[in-house]
Design a protein around this motif. Sequence first.
Motif, short mmCIF file in Angstrom:
data_model
loop_
_atom_site.label_atom_id
_atom_site.label_comp_id
_atom_site.label_asym_id
_atom_site.label_seq_id
_atom_site.Cartn_x
_atom_site.Cartn_y
_atom_site.Cartn_z
N LYS B 154 8.77 -119.57 17.79
CA LYS B 154 8.97 -119.24 16.38
C LYS B 154 8.97 -120.57 15.66
O LYS B 154 9.79 -121.45 15.96
N ALA B 233 12.46 -122.40 18.77
CA ALA B 233 12.39 -122.04 17.35
C ALA B 233 12.67 -123.28 16.53
O ALA B 233 13.57 -124.05 16.85
N ASP B 247 4.23 -117.37 15.11
CA ASP B 247 4.86 -116.51 16.12
C ASP B 247 3.95 -116.39 17.33
O ASP B 247 2.81 -115.92 17.21
#
Lengths: 325, 325
Positions: B154, B233, B247
């Motif tokens: 992410k 992330a 993503d």
Amino acid sequence: MKIVQIGHAGHCGYAYPGIKSHAIEFTGLSAGSAGLETEGIIEFAESLKKRGFEPKIYSDWKEMLDTEKPDIAIVDPWYNDHGKISLYALEHGINVFCDKPAATDFETLEKIQRCDKAIFAAMFDARTNPAFKAAKKAIKEGRIGKVRMMDSRKSYKLGKRPAFYSSRETYCGILPWVAIHAIDWMKWLSGEHYTDLTGAAISRLDNGDNGDMDITSAAQFLMTNDVIATVTADMYRPMSAPTHGDDRVRVVGTKGVVEVTDGKATLITDPDGVIELENEPAGDIFEDFLARLSGETNHLTKESCIESTFWALKADERARERFEK
Amino acid sequence: MKIVQIGHAGHCGYAYPGIKSHAIEFTGLSAGSAGLETEGIIEFAESLKKRGFEPKIYSDWKEMLDTEKPDIAIVDPWYNDHGKISLYALEHGINVFCDKPAATDFETLEKIQRCDKAIFAAMFDARTNPAFKAAKKAIKEGRIGKVRMMDSRKSYKLGKRPAFYSSRETYCGILPWVAIHAIDWMKWLSGEHYTDLTGAAISRLDNGDNGDMDITSAAQFLMTNDVIATVTADMYRPMSAPTHGDDRVRVVGTKGVVEVTDGKATLITDPDGVIELENEPAGDIFEDFLARLSGETNHLTKESCIESTFWALKADERARERFEK
């Protein structure tokens, strides 16, 4: 200069172009601990003939080192013998070009670290890769700002693995054998150093009947300047995939992201968006090693090889805890 | 049916097409704990008018729930208030459509788990994404064999983050806010369940002057059937990158690998090599939620939302240890 070789389990081939071009005498070939027959040394010597090398064959590597007294030993036995053989050679003043990992136990690794009688390098070949070099150049030029996070992938085709991969007695595991490349390249790309292991996992299920061989793995580290570095390594790459290995890295910086995928480096920065970087010329780690012998460069230092090995072993140690409970 | 909304800090917008198409009465809008002015509720109500909604504005969410007695509450306040508000609504028999995480402390999460007076769902939207759905379909059809390892990314553009991101008092951190999506989608894609957290890290350096806000992170898990699952992330995606979020997921199986990148799913299997999968039709998580209310489906169950939240909180708890020493 004189060179000898012990075993041919891994990437000894990196040395051959340099042996040729520098007219180094290739005088001896021996087995590691497993023996001539088990390691297929006689057949391997035949294949060397086709390259124009006709080293004398020894069944005992110590006898060979003591007799030949070479300038360089290529250390490429079964992986768990790397450390012991490298250490013996170094202690006898023989320079060592060893496959990774530098050792598979912390005690031997530390002894290699301390021995200053000869030069040591391990075969961290990503440092010569054109796309990885392009990424390194972009980072060095400050195009992504400060490095903040890196994530890496190593995915290999399983193929037919030699029997020694099936046992922990002879195979060091996927983190010190495969993920170690990424552990090294993230250090090399960023210029940071590892400070903590924050996670590690391996699995051996569904490993194609290869005994205790790990087939999937992940490791996660903190580095200097609060850099997070992660890697996953597996041996499930389908045989029909376009390349043997799917080597990837993404380096996230304060001003941009550089990513190596499929042998190309891509940069995203503001305001330019996504651009593909031009690959750098391929390097040669054996040439770098020879340059170190003549005092020319400081590439691929022993300290750097030891650091990458140390953290790969730490990750493996942590990941194995669950099997040893 | 009657619906109300508390806060607009996150993804409340997922509900609006369904509210329209099902002619649900949108009767109330309130602030969370921070208050009407701080949360910009009056301005937000203006923007709702353009969509044809004119809910009554309440300064107190409890008063609104007690007065309106709606069928559904959209729970979208500052993230650390998710749990408290959801629990209150559920205990009063009001069905809850909440942004993730379901809660930010284990005690509230467990109470939500136990409360069976109404239906609860959290907004795990990757489950509706055409490329993720294509990957899920391929896995379900057995095209990659048994799932063995997954890794996810992410990466968001930082942009201008609201002030509440700067404090741990009001912002739950990057693992429960961002990485949680991947924690959920890896569970959903594989059908496996988390069994252990093997690593977690966050960093707050160089976070664009956003106080204590995490800007990079990594987490690593073991799942049932010895599956390794990892995620990184970060909020360093350059503003000029083609999409807000990068993503990605790669699912490695015994017979192949499926990977989602840039909104496309790619499959590698033998003997076919690499093929691009056709995207599936986009889903709608609010429609799934409505279907659960009428007993039609079993998608996005409370148990599943709770499990994803639980492991995101576990990862955050582990990662924060280094700041709390």
